[in-house]
Design an enzyme around this catalytic site. Structure first.
Site, mmCIF file in Angstrom:
data_model
loop_
_atom_site.group_PDB
_atom_site.id
_atom_site.type_symbol
_atom_site.label_atom_id
_atom_site.label_comp_id
_atom_site.label_asym_id
_atom_site.label_seq_id
_atom_site.Cartn_x
_atom_site.Cartn_y
_atom_site.Cartn_z
ATOM 1 N N GLU A 182 31.376 38.138 14.929
ATOM 2 C CA GLU A 182 29.982 38.170 14.470
ATOM 3 C C GLU A 182 29.873 38.875 13.120
ATOM 4 O O GLU A 182 29.096 38.450 12.260
ATOM 5 C CB GLU A 182 29.091 38.843 15.521
ATOM 6 C CG GLU A 182 29.076 38.160 16.885
ATOM 7 C CD GLU A 182 28.719 36.680 16.834
ATOM 8 O OE1 GLU A 182 28.150 36.223 15.821
ATOM 9 O OE2 GLU A 182 29.031 35.959 17.808
ATOM 10 N N ASP A 205 35.998 33.063 13.512
ATOM 11 C CA ASP A 205 37.067 33.259 14.495
ATOM 12 C C ASP A 205 38.297 33.896 13.857
ATOM 13 O O ASP A 205 38.890 34.833 14.404
ATOM 14 C CB ASP A 205 37.473 31.918 15.123
ATOM 15 C CG ASP A 205 36.636 31.559 16.340
ATOM 16 O OD1 ASP A 205 35.874 32.416 16.826
ATOM 17 O OD2 ASP A 205 36.753 30.410 16.808
#
Length: 645
Positions: free
Chosen positions: A494, A557
């Site tokens: 995030e 990711d």
């Protein structure tokens, strides 16, 4: 071999060196069963089932004794839950609760009638050839602007309308059959119903050429197209926005934002006397279908046929789950706060908050050591990191809007559909009222009972709901290495969204501002292009991954895994095998073929097995931890490994 075995249905490998994902999840996949009322099972989905089962039990207790409920807002949620569960009344009422709404729409005879009632139609959430919503100004997030968006399509994405897309043709046939059957339940004969559905499809098809597909929408900064209000009015003279928008906002805006200008430049082709019958059919069919989930059991089942076909879900949720999901949907923050306050401890909140701060510090250190950014860009990036707002667990207070939500019970003459229409209207009017208010930066983007996490570039905040803060993502019972491979990587994921291909265009206050040097941004784009190419074309679920569609999540990711890995290595007891194994475990998923194909078309996330495998292949530490060599399936040559953050 790129990604090891990209598909979980490929020949199984039990060694992490050949396929990390299957080495961790292969045995689980053999016996895992997808619930009949869901389209997936696995990491996120299993936690969601557990959270739902816990809350189903609690709601059952509340229905028996309303005095157990702590807040008036939760009492209203339980009232809605009770009303939704009263299928005896719902079956007796049949379609009658929809009569008043449909009678109003039936009186619309031409575009002039639509314009005459436009403000009320917008307030009621009526299906129109556009949609409106108030959101922060992307370039000045201290104020709100009105965003004017396109209408939704029948099929999941523009690409489904291609002549050679067999799934699109099959789904449109399912939708047509369902819609005709539903209309007959509302009193239309088969000929009338078929004509309405055919005309609705014609209007839908006329929209398709002028809207973007999911790949194009994935670059969401391109949806910011500000227009002076006067110029917008000239662009769309057929629709009386000049009267309706000042009425719904209680003020005349100086400017608005068009998410897709091409559509509005062509709106005159959709709004003509010759198209009105098609539009009205589209309107009637959409409105009727939107009511089925709030009427009889027969209509609930029938009206869900198309949605289940899209996802491959075999059955509708049972009545108790259906009633809970309705209450949870309209009282999401209320239910989320209850869940968080009841089941999420302060010890976990403090531990996770500390982990987030650790990750932010790791990010700062990695930026300091970054070899391809100039110092000026690094400094700006660190300012952005220093200003990230952290939200963990659940909000201490729910938004004031929830105190306005009152349920009219059956004893008071209420029915489910009209309660739902009233709740939706309250939310809609509350959204429009924001235009005159300062932007609320305390709002939570996700409720506490949602198994998910997010970064919002316009607020520069990260949200980790209580529901995701459990094993395998996080547990006080897991080792630090496992937690870093789970929630640690999610946290850093995030944070990485602040520096993905979209988030990188926003500053520390959430404003869309270019804070990069030209040379640095060019270097960044080269690296994101390498990530696009790494994923593009990987075979999965009988199709191929679209590297452009999934780029933002893949950048996050990769950054998340590398930063979590660095944090884990600071621990004296680091166990990199445990780290990577838990990383692979959180992405375990078993899904219907229909759902996997849907996600490949519209989801900005890569498939779970590829998230596990390809990103691990990009990490040098993975090769050392598992002794991966050129002879192994997971080998990726060092020059082909993509690392951005």
């Amino acid at each position: 071999m790129r990604g090891g075995a990209g598909d979980t249905t490929a020949a199984e490998a039990t060694r992490a060196q050949d396929n990390l994902y299957l080495s961790v999840n292969g045995e689980w996949a053999k016996t895992a069963e997808i619930p009949a009322d869901r389209s997936t099972t696995g990491g996120f989905a299993d936690l969601a089932v557990g959270v739902e089962e816990r809350l189903l039990t609690d709601f059952a207790k509340f229905r028996q004794d309303l005095t157990q409920i702590r807040t008036p807002e939760l009492q209203e949620a339980v009232k809605l839950n009770q009303l939704a569960l009263d299928f005896k009344k719902r079956d007796e009422d049949g379609t009658r609760p929809a009569d008043a709404m449909l009678n109003k729409l039936d009186k619309l005879q031409n575009w002039s009638d639509v314009n005459q009632h436009l403000a009320d139609l917008i307030k009621d959430g009526t299906a129109l050839p556009f949609s409106l919503g108030v959101e922060p100004d992307m370039k000045n997030t201290s104020v709100y602007l009105l965003y004017v968006d396109v209408p939704g399509l029948i099929l999941p994405d523009k690409t489904y309308y291609a002549a050679d897309n067999e799934s699109g043709q099959q789904l449109l046939a399912v939708w047509s059959e369902m819609a005709i059957a539903v209309l007959q339940k509302f009193g239309y004969d088969e000929t009338q119903a078929t004509q309405l559905v055919d005309q609705a499809k014609a209007f839908d098809a006329a929209i398709v050429p002028f809207v973007k597909n999911s790949e194009e929408l994935a670059d969401y900064t391109k949806q910011y197209n500000p227009y002076e209000f006067a110029d917008f009015l000239k662009l769309t003279p057929e629709i009386d926005f000049a009267t309706a928008i000042p009425e719904i906002l209680a003020s005349t805006p100086e400017k608005i934002v068009l998410t897709q200008p091409k559509y509005f430049e062509n709106l005159s082709k959709l709004v003509t006397p010759a198209t009105f019958d098609q539009y009205k059919s589209w309107l009637i069919v959409n409105e009727i279908l939107s009511t089925t989930g709030f009427l009889s059991e027969e209509l609930r089942q029938l009206g869900g046929t198309y949605g289940r076909a899209i996802s491959g879900q075999k059955e509708a949720a049972n009545q108790e789950k259906h009633a809970y999901r309705l209450a949870n949907g309209y009282f999401s923050d209320v239910v989320g706060q209850y869940y968080g306050a009841t089941y999420f401890g302060d010890t976990a909140r403090q531990d996770v908050t500390a982990m987030i701060k650790t990750m932010i510090n790791v990010y700062k250190q990695r930026l300091a050591n970054n070899a391809w950014l100039s110092q000026a860009t690094k400094d700006k990036a660190i300012v952005k990191l220093n200003n990230i707002v952290i939200k963990v667990g659940y909000p201490d207070q729910v938004r004031a809007i929830y105190s306005q939500l009152k349920i009219k019970t059956a004893a008071e003459g209420g029915d489910l559909l009209n309660n739902i229409l009233n709740l939706a209207k309250i939310f809609r009017l509350d959204n429009f009222a924001k235009i005159k208010q300062p932007v609320d930066r305390t709002r939570w983007a996700m409720p506490g009972n949602l198994v998910n996490a997010c970064y919002d570039p316009s607020f520069n905040d990260i949200t980790f709901p209580a529901a995701i803060l459990q094993a395998p993502f996080y547990s006080l019972e897991q080792t630090n290495s496992q937690n870093y491979g789970g929630i640690g990587a999610v946290i850093a994921h995030e944070i990485s969204h602040a520096f993905d291909n979209n988030g990188a265009k926003f500053d520390e206050q959430g404003n869309m501002v270019n804070w990069w040097t030209d040379a640095d941004y060019t270097a960044f784009e080269e690296r994101t292009q390498a990530m696009i190419q790494e994923f593009d074309g990987i075979s999965y679920a009988g199709s191929q991954v679209n590297g452009k569609l999934v780029i933002s999540e893949n950048v996050a990711d990769g950054g998340g895994l590398s930063c979590a890995l660095e944090a884990a290595k600071e621990d004296d007891d680091v166990d990199l095998k445990a780290f990577f194994n838990n990383w692979a475990k959180v992405w375990r998923i078993k899904a219907t073929n229909e759902y996997r194909q849907l996600l490949l078309s519209i989801d900005v996330h890569a498939p779970g097995p590829l998230r596990a495998n390809v990103q691990a292949q990009n990490m040098d530490d993975f090769y050392q931890a598992f002794d991966v060599t050129e002879q192994d399936g997971m080998w990726l040559a060092p020059e082909d490994r993509v690392n951005i953050w």
